[in-house]
Design an enzyme around this catalytic site. Structure first.
Site, PDB file in Angstrom:
ATOM      1  N   ASN A   9       0.879  -6.765  -1.537  1.00 19.49           N
ATOM      2  CA  ASN A   9       0.717  -5.732  -0.508  1.00 19.49           C
ATOM      3  C   ASN A   9       0.297  -6.392   0.812  1.00 19.49           C
ATOM      4  O   ASN A   9      -0.782  -6.980   0.894  1.00 19.49           O
ATOM      5  CB  ASN A   9      -0.340  -4.734  -1.005  1.00 19.49           C
ATOM      6  CG  ASN A   9      -0.449  -3.546  -0.085  1.00 19.49           C
ATOM      7  OD1 ASN A   9      -0.503  -3.735   1.118  1.00 19.49           O
ATOM      8  ND2 ASN A   9      -0.475  -2.351  -0.631  1.00 19.49           N
ATOM      9  N   ASP A  11      -0.112  -4.943   3.828  1.00 22.96           N
ATOM     10  CA  ASP A  11      -0.767  -4.064   4.823  1.00 22.96           C
ATOM     11  C   ASP A  11      -1.944  -4.740   5.513  1.00 22.96           C
ATOM     12  O   ASP A  11      -2.206  -4.523   6.693  1.00 22.96           O
ATOM     13  CB  ASP A  11      -1.378  -2.813   4.164  1.00 22.96           C
ATOM     14  CG  ASP A  11      -0.369  -1.972   3.457  1.00 22.96           C
ATOM     15  OD1 ASP A  11       0.834  -2.246   3.589  1.00 22.96           O
ATOM     16  OD2 ASP A  11      -0.790  -1.043   2.753  1.00 22.96           O
ATOM     17  N   HIS A  45       2.456   0.001   2.780  1.00 24.70           N
ATOM     18  CA  HIS A  45       2.176   1.431   2.898  1.00 24.70           C
ATOM     19  C   HIS A  45       2.414   1.826   4.357  1.00 24.70           C
ATOM     20  O   HIS A  45       1.703   1.360   5.246  1.00 24.70           O
ATOM     21  CB  HIS A  45       0.709   1.671   2.493  1.00 24.70           C
ATOM     22  CG  HIS A  45       0.289   3.110   2.462  1.00 24.70           C
ATOM     23  ND1 HIS A  45      -0.950   3.493   2.015  1.00 24.70           N
ATOM     24  CD2 HIS A  45       0.924   4.249   2.818  1.00 24.70           C
ATOM     25  CE1 HIS A  45      -1.049   4.820   2.100  1.00 24.70           C
ATOM     26  NE2 HIS A  45       0.079   5.296   2.592  1.00 24.70           N
ATOM     27  N   ARG A  47       1.725   4.392   6.679  1.00 27.41           N
ATOM     28  CA  ARG A  47       0.863   5.579   6.740  1.00 27.41           C
ATOM     29  C   ARG A  47       1.316   6.490   7.855  1.00 27.41           C
ATOM     30  O   ARG A  47       1.867   6.040   8.859  1.00 27.41           O
ATOM     31  CB  ARG A  47      -0.602   5.165   6.967  1.00 27.41           C
ATOM     32  CG  ARG A  47      -1.200   4.396   5.793  1.00 27.41           C
ATOM     33  CD  ARG A  47      -2.679   4.151   6.038  1.00 27.41           C
ATOM     34  NE  ARG A  47      -3.458   5.360   5.928  1.00 27.41           N
ATOM     35  CZ  ARG A  47      -4.247   5.686   4.904  1.00 27.41           C
ATOM     36  NH1 ARG A  47      -4.393   4.850   3.901  1.00 27.41           N
ATOM     37  NH2 ARG A  47      -4.907   6.806   4.880  1.00 27.41           N
ATOM     38  N   ARG A  51      -1.697   3.252  11.045  1.00 26.10           N
ATOM     39  CA  ARG A  51      -2.885   2.460  11.405  1.00 26.10           C
ATOM     40  C   ARG A  51      -2.691   0.974  11.137  1.00 26.10           C
ATOM     41  O   ARG A  51      -3.367   0.152  11.722  1.00 26.10           O
ATOM     42  CB  ARG A  51      -4.125   2.979  10.688  1.00 26.10           C
ATOM     43  CG  ARG A  51      -4.169   2.607   9.235  1.00 26.10           C
ATOM     44  CD  ARG A  51      -5.535   2.861   8.664  1.00 26.10           C
ATOM     45  NE  ARG A  51      -5.814   4.276   8.553  1.00 26.10           N
ATOM     46  CZ  ARG A  51      -6.629   4.792   7.646  1.00 26.10           C
ATOM     47  NH1 ARG A  51      -7.238   4.007   6.798  1.00 26.10           N
ATOM     48  NH2 ARG A  51      -6.838   6.082   7.567  1.00 26.10           N
ATOM     49  N   THR A 102      -9.114   3.144   2.576  1.00 34.19           N
ATOM     50  CA  THR A 102      -7.933   2.766   1.815  1.00 34.19           C
ATOM     51  C   THR A 102      -7.615   3.943   0.904  1.00 34.19           C
ATOM     52  O   THR A 102      -8.347   4.928   0.883  1.00 34.19           O
ATOM     53  CB  THR A 102      -8.169   1.460   1.016  1.00 34.19           C
ATOM     54  OG1 THR A 102      -6.986   1.135   0.291  1.00 34.19           O
ATOM     55  CG2 THR A 102      -9.330   1.582   0.051  1.00 34.19           C
ATOM     56  N   GLU A 153       2.083   4.355 -11.248  1.00 39.17           N
ATOM     57  CA  GLU A 153       1.211   3.223 -10.935  1.00 39.17           C
ATOM     58  C   GLU A 153      -0.197   3.687 -11.236  1.00 39.17           C
ATOM     59  O   GLU A 153      -0.705   4.633 -10.616  1.00 39.17           O
ATOM     60  CB  GLU A 153       1.335   2.781  -9.468  1.00 39.17           C
ATOM     61  CG  GLU A 153       0.384   1.614  -9.188  1.00 39.17           C
ATOM     62  CD  GLU A 153       0.582   0.937  -7.841  1.00 39.17           C
ATOM     63  OE1 GLU A 153       1.701   0.989  -7.300  1.00 39.17           O
ATOM     64  OE2 GLU A 153      -0.401   0.356  -7.343  1.00 39.17           O
ATOM     65  N   HIS A 192      -4.817  -1.636  -7.302  1.00 40.75           N
ATOM     66  CA  HIS A 192      -5.961  -1.231  -6.488  1.00 40.75           C
ATOM     67  C   HIS A 192      -7.235  -1.920  -6.960  1.00 40.75           C
ATOM     68  O   HIS A 192      -7.647  -1.763  -8.104  1.00 40.75           O
ATOM     69  CB  HIS A 192      -6.183   0.289  -6.459  1.00 40.75           C
ATOM     70  CG  HIS A 192      -6.804   0.726  -5.155  1.00 40.75           C
ATOM     71  ND1 HIS A 192      -8.125   0.522  -4.884  1.00 40.75           N
ATOM     72  CD2 HIS A 192      -6.260   1.274  -4.051  1.00 40.75           C
ATOM     73  CE1 HIS A 192      -8.373   0.965  -3.659  1.00 40.75           C
ATOM     74  NE2 HIS A 192      -7.252   1.409  -3.121  1.00 40.75           N
ATOM     75  N   GLY A 214      -3.237  -6.530  -3.030  1.00 43.30           N
ATOM     76  CA  GLY A 214      -3.239  -6.834  -1.604  1.00 43.30           C
ATOM     77  C   GLY A 214      -4.483  -7.531  -1.118  1.00 43.30           C
ATOM     78  O   GLY A 214      -4.482  -8.711  -0.780  1.00 43.30           O
ATOM     79  N   HIS A 215      -5.590  -6.801  -1.091  1.00 45.27           N
ATOM     80  CA  HIS A 215      -6.788  -7.261  -0.389  1.00 45.27           C
ATOM     81  C   HIS A 215      -7.278  -8.627  -0.860  1.00 45.27           C
ATOM     82  O   HIS A 215      -7.596  -9.502  -0.050  1.00 45.27           O
ATOM     83  CB  HIS A 215      -7.893  -6.203  -0.520  1.00 45.27           C
ATOM     84  CG  HIS A 215      -9.078  -6.499   0.327  1.00 45.27           C
ATOM     85  ND1 HIS A 215     -10.215  -7.105  -0.170  1.00 45.27           N
ATOM     86  CD2 HIS A 215      -9.288  -6.324   1.638  1.00 45.27           C
ATOM     87  CE1 HIS A 215     -11.071  -7.271   0.812  1.00 45.27           C
ATOM     88  NE2 HIS A 215     -10.535  -6.805   1.924  1.00 45.27           N
TER      89      HIS A 215
END
Ligand code: PXP
Length: 239
Positions: A9, A11, A45, A47, A51, A102, A153, A192, A214-215
């Protein structure tokens, strides 16, 4: 044993760029490097409030990606139109609230009713595989199957945030949800809050075919670069 796909991810790269409203770092370049590091899929994503990821990023990732592309989006008419024009390999429908940092929680498919079924139908007719982002709640999984989703998911946030004495219960919940989704004939993804430290038990859930992370990967990439951060995760999720 079957291999798990890794969706990266990107983002979070766009979040850094948007902090300055400038052109760097570019999430499109990040996507290319993630592929070099062994990602099976690029996830982003788009949004409603734009953002982080912008329409330009979505367009360029679609043009340049060599791997699968997974678009996370809210089930709105605007996003549906964009998805049909972009034509990613898959769409993951997620809940969206403007005030959240998030994505918090999964979809409430029963509350969404018609909106969910219309979106699933339109995207599937457009040749796009559609997943629902759901907490490990068996009634939601059953509803996803009824609405014709191709995949779920499973939201792993509760597991990721669990205290030591809650880990076992939260893993079992993911396990049971995955098993139920598979029984209903859907593909099973998860994501997540997954990190290099907590991903192992999730890899052990046999029904899971894809992880979107992602993070943690982008955080590690700050120190070691994206290719290496991705390839380390690829190694960790090998079965
Ligand atoms: N899957 C979905 C549906 C998400 O909304 C997110 C968050 O962007 C992720 C996976 C990845 O979560 P994280 O950034 O915590 O790895």
């Amino acid at each position: 044993m079957n291999r798990i796909r890794l969706g990266v991810n990107v983002d979070h790269v766009a979040t850094i760029r948007e902090a300055r409203k400038t052109t760097e770092p570019d999430p499109v370049a990040a996507a290319m490097l993630a592929e070099q590091g062994g990602a099976d899929q690029i996830t982003f994503h788009l949004r409603e409030d734009r953002r982080h990821i912008q329409n330009r990023d979505a367009r360029l990732i679609m043009e340049m990606a060599q791997t699968l592309v997974n678009l996370e989006m809210a089930a709105t008419p605007e996003m549906q139109e964009i998805a049909l024009a972009l034509h990613p390999d898959s769409v993951t429908l997620v809940p969206e609230r403007r005030e959240e940092v998030t994505t918090e929680g999964g979809l409430d498919l029963r509350r969404m009713g018609e909106r969910a079924s219309q979106t699933v139908k339109a995207l599937k007719e457009g040749g796009i595989s559609v997943a629902a982002f759901l907490t490990p709640d068996l009634s939601q999984i059953k509803e996803a199957a009824r609405l014709g989703f191709d995949a779920v998911e499973i939201h792993t946030g509760e597991y990721a945030n669990a205290t030591r004495d809650e880990v076992e219960r939260t893993i079992m919940a993911v396990h049971d949800a995955a098993k139920a989704a598979r029984k209903f004939g859907m593909h099973v993804h998860a994501g997540h809050g997954l990190t290099y430290h907590n991903v192992h038990p999730i890899v052990g859930v046999a029904d899971i075919e894809e992880l979107n992370i992602g993070h943690s990967i982008i955080s590690r990439a700050v120190f070691v670069g994206i290719e290496r951060a991705v390839s380390e995760m690829v190694q960790l999720i090998k079965r």
